[in-house]
Design a protein around this motif. Structure first.
Motif, mmCIF file in Angstrom:
data_model
loop_
_atom_site.group_PDB
_atom_site.id
_atom_site.type_symbol
_atom_site.label_atom_id
_atom_site.label_comp_id
_atom_site.label_asym_id
_atom_site.label_seq_id
_atom_site.Cartn_x
_atom_site.Cartn_y
_atom_site.Cartn_z
ATOM 1 N N GLU A 1 3.603 -7.659 5.048
ATOM 2 C CA GLU A 1 4.461 -6.244 3.999
ATOM 3 C C GLU A 1 5.417 -7.193 2.197
ATOM 4 O OE1 GLU A 1 6.695 -3.855 7.299
ATOM 5 O OE2 GLU A 1 7.841 -5.007 6.144
ATOM 6 N N GLN B 1 1.479 -7.190 0.547
ATOM 7 C CA GLN B 1 0.661 -5.940 -0.010
ATOM 8 C C GLN B 1 2.154 -5.205 -1.477
ATOM 9 O OE1 GLN B 1 -2.396 -4.307 0.568
ATOM 10 N NE2 GLN B 1 -2.177 -5.955 1.151
ATOM 11 N N SER C 1 1.472 -7.068 -4.624
ATOM 12 C CA SER C 1 0.301 -6.611 -4.687
ATOM 13 C C SER C 1 0.380 -5.351 -5.412
ATOM 14 C CB SER C 1 -1.176 -6.360 -4.266
ATOM 15 O OG SER C 1 -1.717 -6.196 -4.232
ATOM 16 N N PRO D 1 3.643 -0.093 1.653
ATOM 17 C CA PRO D 1 1.372 -0.278 1.821
ATOM 18 C C PRO D 1 1.950 -1.922 2.891
ATOM 19 C CG PRO D 1 2.671 -0.875 -0.425
ATOM 20 C CD PRO D 1 3.671 -1.472 0.082
ATOM 21 N N ASP E 1 -3.970 -2.388 2.075
ATOM 22 C CA ASP E 1 -4.201 -1.355 1.480
ATOM 23 C C ASP E 1 -3.874 -1.135 -0.084
ATOM 24 O OD1 ASP E 1 -3.397 0.464 3.322
ATOM 25 O OD2 ASP E 1 -1.104 0.605 3.232
ATOM 26 N N ASP E 2 -4.321 -2.681 -0.579
ATOM 27 C CA ASP E 2 -5.079 -3.789 -1.658
ATOM 28 C C ASP E 2 -5.869 -3.295 -1.586
ATOM 29 O OD1 ASP E 2 -4.744 -5.110 -0.940
ATOM 30 O OD2 ASP E 2 -3.723 -6.572 -1.420
#
Length: 581
Positions: free
Chosen positions: A115, A118, A121, A226, A230-231
């Motif tokens: 977490e 993300q 990022s 995210p 996810d990135d």
């Protein structure tokens, strides 16, 4: 000295502000009552335009949403099984062998770390790219809808997938920088979108610029947390170039439709010989697009006085008129190839890594080899027992799209030189037999002067391909670049300038229809040419200003008419091969 540094930094900031000084062009909401269902298979050019320009809503089909969920489950399961996944439990680029974490991503130890990685990022995403900013909302929305459609083949978290739809539907449009991509994944532009999702950076809410967090609140949205990769799921895509290419295809079709119709008007204006369009000639050169365009223009002038005997009509027109249908047909053919490349790009995955649920070692011989079995996920609780593969690839190399953008511009430039030259030929009484002043005693010269040549030279400057190039980026890992940002911008400019040039052609053609009708009031030009001529004359009259109090020249008014009025209003005819009505 420190003062010099401060001055330099200040000058740099001023320069960047100057680059973004142009005004923002928001999309309209004329189609906000329509909902387009994205399934990853059949998104059309028109649907992309409806979302990007006109505010159409979007939703995922049930199958597409399930495909995302299945892929996401397989991604999580991969970590639990110890499978190495690029840009998830392993790094990216030159860090591809770096272990970011080991074991199950959902474990009590790993989940907070994932977490945090993300969130950091996504936060950094707000600062990605380089100006000037994208000042047309439609470009950003086109990018977002293309990504939402193709991302159904990837493994986004449910919250990421939904937020991308919500931004489109609530009209929260991130501020996006136009540069910073080399065409092998538009990472910077999609990272700007990522920033807004977590409340970082700035966005336009219904066309008004505001901090991202405020824009989300105004839209009734909360920043997302995210997770997983996810990135990677959001940014590993060429959606910035693909979205622009879709807009190009749409606008180019309208320009080519006008090219055919104005050519029909030019033929009437020149009192031309129509033999190059005839069946006699077409049978000698049986080419699909050549014959289609010739038949299309011939149909536009059906009923024209050009089919009547006229002793003053010369036997052969200048080559720019005789060959215009050929040049236009060639442009249509390249347009068709570009359209197909865009549709392929928008309806397939250009993502790395590839995630495919359901494949097993029994499905193809190479999948059972030791190398491929390294990336096989057997299936477990996170994937609800489903198995599959997650493998790295080069799908974000955006070909054939990158080639087709340039091919089309080359074809367009070769068409436009004929357009420019046929405007010039109307100044030669060898071809026209009479001068406008012989028939229109009160006619005020509207000669476009150097404008046709100037516009054609601008188009000519855009047609030379960008030289293939490779820079060994990321310590030589990412050593190919496709330059689709430059190619798409050039193509968009070429289409826009072509419409301007066609406006000058329309102005010339309309003058000569006035001349031919006054010479003989019984003359007909065909319903399509007549309809376009009369509609244009309501906006740009033969005598006087285009509109009372207008400061716009007739040339600019003509270009605005071409860009704002579909030629299909005057000639529906047949659509290009492979295109619905």
């Amino acid at each position: 000295s420190p003062h010099v540094v401060v001055i330099a930094l200040g000058a740099g900031c001023l320069a960047l502000r100057a680059m973004t000084a142009q005004s923002y062009t928001p999309s309209d909401t004329t189609m906000s009552d329509q909902t387009i269902t994205l399934n990853g298979h059949d998104l059309t050019i028109e649907q992309i335009v409806n979302v990007a320009r006109h505010g159409a809503q979007v939703q995922l089909s049930a199958d597409a949403r399930q495909r995302e969920l299945d892929n996401y489950g397989l991604l999580l399961e991969a970590t639990a099984e110890g499978v190495s996944v690029y840009w998830f439990n392993r790094g990216t680029g030159d860090n591809r062998e770096t272990v970011l974490f080991s074991g199950d991503a959902l474990s009590a130890e790993n989940k907070p770390r994932v977490e945090r990685l993300q969130s950091e990022s996504f936060q950094r995403g707000a600062r990605a790219g380089f100006g000037p900013e994208v000042m047309e909302e439609e470009i950003v929305r086109a990018m977002m809808v293309v990504r939402a459609n193709a991302m159904t083949y990837n493994a986004p978290s449910p919250q990421l997938s939904q937020m991308l739809l919500d931004l489109l539907n609530r009209r929260v449009t991130p501020v996006v920088q136009s540069r910073g991509t080399v065409g092998e994944g538009d990472l910077a532009q999609l990272s700007n979108v990522a920033g807004v999702m977590v409340g970082a950076g700035e966005a336009y809410y219904r066309g008004v610029r505001t901090p991202a967090l405020k824009a989300l609140a105004q839209a009734g949205l909360q920043p997302i947390q995210p997770f997983a990769a996810d990135d990677n799921a959001l940014t590993s895509s060429n959606a910035y170039a693909t979205g622009q290419a879709a807009l190009i295809v749409y606008d180019a079709r309208r320009a080519l439709e006008w090219a055919d119709l104005i050519y029909a008007m030019d033929l009437n204006g020149m009192n031309s010989s129509i033999t190059p369009l005839s069946t006699v000639v077409q049978l000698d050169r049986p080419g699909g697009w050549l014959n289609w365009d010739a038949a299309r223009v011939l149909d536009m002038i059906k009923g024209s006085y050009l089919f009547d005997a006229d002793p003053k009509r010369i036997i052969q027109d200048p080559e720019s008129l005789r060959a215009s249908s050929i040049r236009q047909a060639a442009a249509w053919e390249e347009w068709s190839a570009l359209r197909d490349a865009v549709l392929f790009q928008a309806n397939s995955s250009d993502h790395n890594p590839a995630v495919h649920v359901g494949l097993g070692p029994q499905d193809s011989w190479e999948l059972a080899t030791a190398q491929m079995m390294k990336y096989y996920v057997k299936g477990g609780p996170h994937s609800h027992g489903q198995h599959g593969y997650i493998v790295s690839n080069a799908n974000w190399d955006p070909y054939p799209l990158a080639n087709k953008l340039e091919n089309f511009v080359i074809a367009l430039a070769n068409m436009d030189v004929a357009v420019m030259l046929r405007i010039e030929r109307f100044r030669n009484t060898f071809f026209t037999v009479v001068a406008p002043s012989d028939v229109l005693p009160h006619w005020v010269r509207h000669d476009s002067g150097y404008m046709p040549s100037d516009l054609q030279q601008e188009i000519q400057s855009l047609m030379n391909p960008v030289a293939p190039f490779g820079s060994a980026l990321e310590t030589t890992v990412e050593d190919l670049q496709a330059q689709t940002r430059i190619k798409a911008q050039r193509a968009r400019q070429a289409v826009s300038v072509t419409a301007d040039l066609l406006g000058l052609d329309l102005l010339e053609a309309s003058l000569w229809l006035d001349v031919r009708r006054i010479q003989d009031p019984k003359r007909h030009f065909g319903s399509a040419a007549t309809g376009a001529w009369l509609a244009f004359r309501k906006v740009v009259p033969l005598e006087g200003d285009p509109a009372k109090g207008s400061t716009e020249s007739k040339q600019m008014s003509a270009a605005a008419f071409v860009k704002g009025t579909p030629a299909s209003m005057f000639y529906a005819g047949t659509s290009p091969p492979g295109v619905g009505e």
